[in-house]
Motif scaffolding. Structure first.
Motif, PDB file in Angstrom:
ATOM      1  N   LEU A 238      30.556   8.365  55.413  1.00 13.34           N
ATOM      2  CA  LEU A 238      31.851   8.484  56.086  1.00 13.34           C
ATOM      3  C   LEU A 238      32.988   8.182  55.127  1.00 13.34           C
ATOM      4  CD1 LEU A 238      33.457   8.907  58.679  1.00 13.34           C
ATOM      5  CD2 LEU A 238      33.128   6.488  59.205  1.00 13.34           C
ATOM      6  N   LEU A 239      32.819   7.138  54.316  1.00  9.86           N
ATOM      7  CA  LEU A 239      33.841   6.816  53.322  1.00  9.86           C
ATOM      8  C   LEU A 239      34.001   7.964  52.324  1.00  9.86           C
ATOM      9  CD1 LEU A 239      35.810   4.804  52.047  1.00  9.86           C
ATOM     10  CD2 LEU A 239      33.877   3.816  50.790  1.00  9.86           C
ATOM     11  N   GLY A 240      32.855   8.498  51.856  1.00  4.16           N
ATOM     12  CA  GLY A 240      32.921   9.637  50.933  1.00  4.16           C
ATOM     13  C   GLY A 240      33.570  10.846  51.565  1.00  4.16           C
ATOM     14  N   ALA A 241      33.256  11.096  52.851  1.00  3.85           N
ATOM     15  CA  ALA A 241      33.850  12.240  53.546  1.00  3.85           C
ATOM     16  C   ALA A 241      35.364  12.084  53.666  1.00  3.85           C
ATOM     17  CB  ALA A 241      33.216  12.390  54.924  1.00  3.85           C
ATOM     18  N   GLN A 242      35.823  10.849  53.913  1.00  2.59           N
ATOM     19  CA  GLN A 242      37.272  10.618  54.007  1.00  2.59           C
ATOM     20  C   GLN A 242      37.958  10.896  52.674  1.00  2.59           C
ATOM     21  OE1 GLN A 242      37.380   6.586  55.401  1.00  2.59           O
ATOM     22  NE2 GLN A 242      37.080   7.147  57.558  1.00  2.59           N
ATOM     23  N   ILE A 243      37.351  10.416  51.591  1.00  2.00           N
ATOM     24  CA  ILE A 243      37.946  10.637  50.269  1.00  2.00           C
ATOM     25  C   ILE A 243      37.961  12.129  49.940  1.00  2.00           C
ATOM     26  CG2 ILE A 243      37.645  10.212  47.805  1.00  2.00           C
ATOM     27  CD1 ILE A 243      36.415   7.493  48.554  1.00  2.00           C
ATOM     28  N   ILE A 244      36.839  12.821  50.215  1.00  2.00           N
ATOM     29  CA  ILE A 244      36.760  14.252  49.925  1.00  2.00           C
ATOM     30  C   ILE A 244      37.766  15.029  50.767  1.00  2.00           C
ATOM     31  CG2 ILE A 244      35.273  16.280  50.145  1.00  2.00           C
ATOM     32  CD1 ILE A 244      32.924  14.480  49.401  1.00  2.00           C
ATOM     33  N   THR A 245      37.903  14.663  52.039  1.00  2.00           N
ATOM     34  CA  THR A 245      38.849  15.363  52.918  1.00  2.00           C
ATOM     35  C   THR A 245      40.275  15.221  52.406  1.00  2.00           C
ATOM     36  OG1 THR A 245      37.397  14.978  54.816  1.00  2.00           O
ATOM     37  CG2 THR A 245      39.696  15.536  55.276  1.00  2.00           C
TER      38      THR A 245
ATOM     39  N   LYS B  45      44.540  35.594  49.145  1.00  2.00           N
ATOM     40  CA  LYS B  45      43.389  35.612  48.243  1.00  2.00           C
ATOM     41  C   LYS B  45      43.119  34.228  47.665  1.00  2.00           C
ATOM     42  CE  LYS B  45      43.693  40.396  46.619  1.00  2.00           C
ATOM     43  NZ  LYS B  45      43.985  41.241  45.450  1.00  2.00           N
ATOM     44  N   LEU B  46      44.195  33.530  47.239  1.00  2.00           N
ATOM     45  CA  LEU B  46      44.024  32.209  46.656  1.00  2.00           C
ATOM     46  C   LEU B  46      43.455  31.227  47.676  1.00  2.00           C
ATOM     47  CD1 LEU B  46      47.306  31.913  44.554  1.00  2.00           C
ATOM     48  CD2 LEU B  46      44.991  32.174  43.688  1.00  2.00           C
ATOM     49  N   ILE B  47      43.976  31.299  48.906  1.00  2.00           N
ATOM     50  CA  ILE B  47      43.492  30.374  49.943  1.00  2.00           C
ATOM     51  C   ILE B  47      42.040  30.686  50.289  1.00  2.00           C
ATOM     52  CG2 ILE B  47      43.804  29.640  52.334  1.00  2.00           C
ATOM     53  CD1 ILE B  47      46.815  30.097  51.958  1.00  2.00           C
ATOM     54  N   ILE B  48      41.723  31.994  50.437  1.00  2.00           N
ATOM     55  CA  ILE B  48      40.336  32.374  50.745  1.00  2.00           C
ATOM     56  C   ILE B  48      39.409  31.957  49.614  1.00  2.00           C
ATOM     57  CG2 ILE B  48      38.795  34.345  51.078  1.00  2.00           C
ATOM     58  CD1 ILE B  48      41.110  35.749  52.521  1.00  2.00           C
ATOM     59  N   THR B  49      39.845  32.178  48.369  1.00  2.00           N
ATOM     60  CA  THR B  49      39.030  31.772  47.224  1.00  2.00           C
ATOM     61  C   THR B  49      38.806  30.261  47.213  1.00  2.00           C
ATOM     62  OG1 THR B  49      39.919  33.621  45.940  1.00  2.00           O
ATOM     63  CG2 THR B  49      38.868  31.840  44.716  1.00  2.00           C
ATOM     64  N   TYR B  50      39.873  29.514  47.535  1.00  2.00           N
ATOM     65  CA  TYR B  50      39.750  28.050  47.594  1.00  2.00           C
ATOM     66  C   TYR B  50      38.736  27.632  48.654  1.00  2.00           C
ATOM     67  CZ  TYR B  50      40.998  23.205  48.552  1.00  2.00           C
ATOM     68  OH  TYR B  50      40.945  21.854  48.769  1.00  2.00           O
ATOM     69  N   ILE B  51      38.808  28.296  49.814  1.00  2.00           N
ATOM     70  CA  ILE B  51      37.877  27.948  50.894  1.00  2.00           C
ATOM     71  C   ILE B  51      36.444  28.262  50.485  1.00  2.00           C
ATOM     72  CG2 ILE B  51      37.175  28.548  53.253  1.00  2.00           C
ATOM     73  CD1 ILE B  51      40.142  28.966  53.890  1.00  2.00           C
ATOM     74  N   ILE B  52      36.244  29.461  49.901  1.00  2.00           N
ATOM     75  CA  ILE B  52      34.881  29.885  49.543  1.00  2.00           C
ATOM     76  C   ILE B  52      34.352  29.100  48.344  1.00  2.00           C
ATOM     77  CG2 ILE B  52      33.506  31.833  48.708  1.00  2.00           C
ATOM     78  CD1 ILE B  52      35.319  33.665  50.319  1.00  2.00           C
ATOM     79  N   ALA B  53      35.213  28.898  47.343  1.00  2.00           N
ATOM     80  CA  ALA B  53      34.742  28.301  46.091  1.00  2.00           C
ATOM     81  C   ALA B  53      34.738  26.782  46.103  1.00  2.00           C
ATOM     82  CB  ALA B  53      35.616  28.798  44.920  1.00  2.00           C
ATOM     83  N   VAL B  54      35.527  26.155  47.004  1.00  2.00           N
ATOM     84  CA  VAL B  54      35.643  24.691  46.993  1.00  2.00           C
ATOM     85  C   VAL B  54      35.176  24.078  48.305  1.00  2.00           C
ATOM     86  CG1 VAL B  54      37.219  22.752  46.703  1.00  2.00           C
ATOM     87  CG2 VAL B  54      37.547  24.809  45.353  1.00  2.00           C
ATOM     88  N   ILE B  55      35.851  24.457  49.402  1.00  2.00           N
ATOM     89  CA  ILE B  55      35.566  23.782  50.675  1.00  2.00           C
ATOM     90  C   ILE B  55      34.129  24.032  51.119  1.00  2.00           C
ATOM     91  CG2 ILE B  55      36.174  23.705  53.108  1.00  2.00           C
ATOM     92  CD1 ILE B  55      39.047  24.167  52.376  1.00  2.00           C
ATOM     93  N   VAL B  56      33.704  25.308  51.108  1.00  2.00           N
ATOM     94  CA  VAL B  56      32.345  25.616  51.576  1.00  2.00           C
ATOM     95  C   VAL B  56      31.286  24.906  50.724  1.00  2.00           C
ATOM     96  CG1 VAL B  56      30.667  27.470  51.886  1.00  2.00           C
ATOM     97  CG2 VAL B  56      33.030  27.798  52.640  1.00  2.00           C
ATOM     98  N   PRO B  57      31.360  24.965  49.366  1.00  2.00           N
ATOM     99  CA  PRO B  57      30.363  24.212  48.580  1.00  2.00           C
ATOM    100  C   PRO B  57      30.397  22.715  48.840  1.00  2.00           C
ATOM    101  CG  PRO B  57      31.445  25.844  47.198  1.00  2.00           C
ATOM    102  CD  PRO B  57      32.198  25.817  48.491  1.00  2.00           C
ATOM    103  N   VAL B  58      31.618  22.145  49.003  1.00  2.00           N
ATOM    104  CA  VAL B  58      31.708  20.712  49.279  1.00  2.00           C
ATOM    105  C   VAL B  58      31.035  20.375  50.600  1.00  2.00           C
ATOM    106  CG1 VAL B  58      33.319  18.858  49.857  1.00  2.00           C
ATOM    107  CG2 VAL B  58      33.736  20.278  47.858  1.00  2.00           C
TER     108      VAL B  58
END
Length: 605
Positions: free
Chosen positions: A296-303, A19-32
């Motif tokens: 690209l620089l921003g994407a690296q930092i975000i990743t 649940k925590l991992i799915i929530t992280y993916i939905i609430a953080v990774i997908v919006p980012v």
């Protein structure tokens, strides 16, 4: 709502770690990712729009400079075509070479134009006057000259200013040229004027452009930032400039196998029938290069940030899941009856608090088990004593068959002596005694209950003679109905005891049995003492509370609760009463009759 509940149930079946991992993916990774895509598209679009805006402004500036150059050429052509000296030179039939040379020597206007206007490469006049001598300014129109496209176009559009990418047979080159037929004031054609523009000057107009820019007319490039493009046809580059719009137009094209933005501006010089196109080809990759590097620089930092956060979530979720798993195992032992277990999960967070509460609950359960054990032991001892008392009481009870037989003997004796009324009353009393002693929880015919009530009322009428009368009105076919036993008799008895027994004067009980609003309604109406509204409210409250039944009206409460338990909450008893006016009690039961037709029966006594 059902879909939402189903989703929640499925979500509850997932492990907390997942649940925590799915929530992280939905609430953080997908919006980012969504924000990153939007920003990428936005920055690229901003860079493109900024470049397009700047290039469009440059094209406007180029157009202004070109119109200035074209205006100079038009003014020169106008002055020359209206110059009387030129008319005289072209129309005079010269007798000697010296006369021609002298005339040329006295006319120096063309040389002055070339000196003062660097935009002009050459000015020549082609004439059919064979007496003229050729120099760099006045030329004889030979058959070869007359076959040239620009020369023929000049005569096709006589008197108009024509711009053309014309071939210069002397220099063996092509020049952007202004062409006009020269006519005298009588309208006679004297020759063709051609003014060639300076290629270098035209190219200097485009030299500082950041992208490939060129000028074309009739689909042919007359000047370009890259000089090697001059003279080529624009369709050779995969570009079509034969647009008719007068405003700038932006197109997406593939140029040199790469996506480009093409900005096209078409305009027509003053006093001319020819149109020109200014074209700027912008490579998309070069424009968005800087934006892509920043993204690209921003994407690296975000990743890196997302991966680090994911690692931390996995570490935290593993710790939480492990502690919850231990706590769950310990709780499972308690569920299986092991109350000697002890939770070892430490910490002051919610899980640690649950562990402490579990230990406290185990101690409370063990204490409660001991107390229940002691209470059950005392209850069993009390039950044993109670059974002993009940056994003694049962042993001393009169056999019901003996009671029935004794009543039947009394009835027969009274009948044999002519006491028929006493015999009838004893018979009815026996019926009542049998019904009350043989009562069960099974439904009985409604007709039997009516007969039981009639027996009870006959006994009361025997007791009070003319002070009491009753009436039973049946509006249905009671053979189609069965009801729980002893629903009607306690209500009638309550009406008599509390309504009529202490009443001064005559008393009357009316019973109506009918179908109303898809229900069977049995109404018991008396003209007895009635009751106050506060008393009525108190009785109704006690009837609906199983734990607080009014002892004086326990019969009504018993009937009311039995009806609700057996038939449903929508059925039961309704009471209306007024002090010194009487009471009406309605027994509401489900309608189960399937018989047809009107059935009316009244029993009056």
């Amino acid at each position: 709502m059902r879909v939402f509940n189903t989703f929640i149930n499925k979500l509850n079946n997932i492990k907390i770690k997942k649940k925590l991992i799915i929530t992280y993916i939905i609430a953080v990774i997908v919006p980012v990712l969504i924000v990153g895509i939007i920003l990428t598209y936005g920055m690229r679009k901003m860079a493109l729009n900024s470049t397009i805006k700047e290039t469009t402004a440059n094209i406007e500036r180029i157009q202004i400079r070109l119109e200035e150059i074209f205006r100079i050429a038009v003014n020169i052509a106008s002055e020359i075509s209206l110059d009387e000296d030129v008319h005289e030179i072209l129309s005079t039939q010269y007798q000697s070479t010296w006369e021609v040379v002298k005339t040329y020597w006295n006319y120096d206007d063309i040389r002055k134009y070339l000196y003062f206007y660097p935009q002009i490469k050459s000015i020549r006049i082609y004439s059919k006057n064979i007496t003229l001598l050729e120099n760099w300014e006045f030329m004889k129109a030979t058959s070869k000259t007359e076959s040239l496209k620009w020369y023929q176009k000049a005569y096709d559009d006589e008197g108009k200013f024509i711009w053309d990418y014309a071939y210069d047979e002397i220099k063996d080159e092509y020049f952007l040229s202004l062409i006009k037929v020269i006519k005298n004031f009588d309208g006679k054609s004297l020759g063709v004027l051609i003014i060639e523009l300076n290629k270098d000057y035209l190219q200097s107009v485009l030299y500082q452009e950041p992208f490939e820019t060129f000028i074309s007319t009739d689909g042919r490039i007359v000047a370009a930032k890259s000089g090697e493009l001059a003279g080529k046809y624009d369709d050779m580059l995969g570009i079509k400039t034969d647009q008719k719009e007068w405003d700038a137009e932006i197109l997406d094209i593939d140029y040199n196998l790469h996506p480009h933005k093409l900005i096209l501006k078409t305009f027509c010089p003053e006093n001319s029938i020819s149109s020109f196109q200014i074209v700027s080809v912008i490579p998309v990759e070069n424009i968005v290069k800087d934006a892509n590097e920043i993204l690209l620089l921003g994407a690296q930092i975000i990743t890196i940030s997302l991966v680090l956060a994911l690692v931390l979530i996995i570490i935290f979720s593993n710790g939480i899941s492990k502690r919850i798993r231990i706590l769950s195992q310990e709780m499972h032992k308690v569920v299986l009856g092991d109350f000697n277990t002890y939770s070892t999960v430490e910490g002051k967070d919610e899980i640690g608090q649950l562990s402490a509460d579990l230990n406290h609950m185990i101690r409370s359960i063990k204490k409660l088990i001991y107390e229940v054990y002691e209470a059950n032991l005392q209850k069993k001892q009390l039950d044993i004593k109670q059974k002993e008392i009940e056994f003694k009481m049962l042993a001393s009870q009169i056999n019901p068959h003996f009671l029935y037989n004794a009543l039947e003997t009394i009835r027969m004796k009274a009948h044999s002596r002519g006491e028929n009324e006493i015999a009838r009353i004893v018979k009815m009393f026996g019926i009542i005694m049998r019904k009350n002693l043989e009562v069960t929880n099974k439904a009985v015919p409604l007709e039997d209950e009516i007969n039981l009530v009639r027996s009870y009322l006959e006994i009361q009428k025997f007791r009070f003679n003319d002070r009491m009368t009753y009436q039973i009105n049946i509006h249905i076919n009671i053979e189609n109905y069965t009801i729980l036993p002893l629903l009607l008799q306690p209500v009638v008895e309550n009406a008599f005891v509390h309504g009529l027994e202490n009443k001064k004067g005559n008393g009357e009980i009316i019973i109506d049995v009918k179908e109303l609003d898809n229900c069977l309604v049995i109404t018991v109406l008396d003209n007895g003492l009635g009751m106050t509204q506060s008393r009525l409210i108190s009785i109704l409250g006690s009837m609906n509370n199983r734990n607080e039944m009014n002892t004086k009206h326990i019969g009504l409460a018993n009937v009311h609760q039995r009806i609700k338990l057996y038939y449903g909450e929508q059925y039961g008893i309704r009471i209306e009463s007024a002090l010194n006016e009487g009471t009406k009690v309605e027994i509401i039961l489900p309608q189960k009759s399937e018989g047809g037709g009107l059935y009316v029966k009244s029993i009056i006594s």
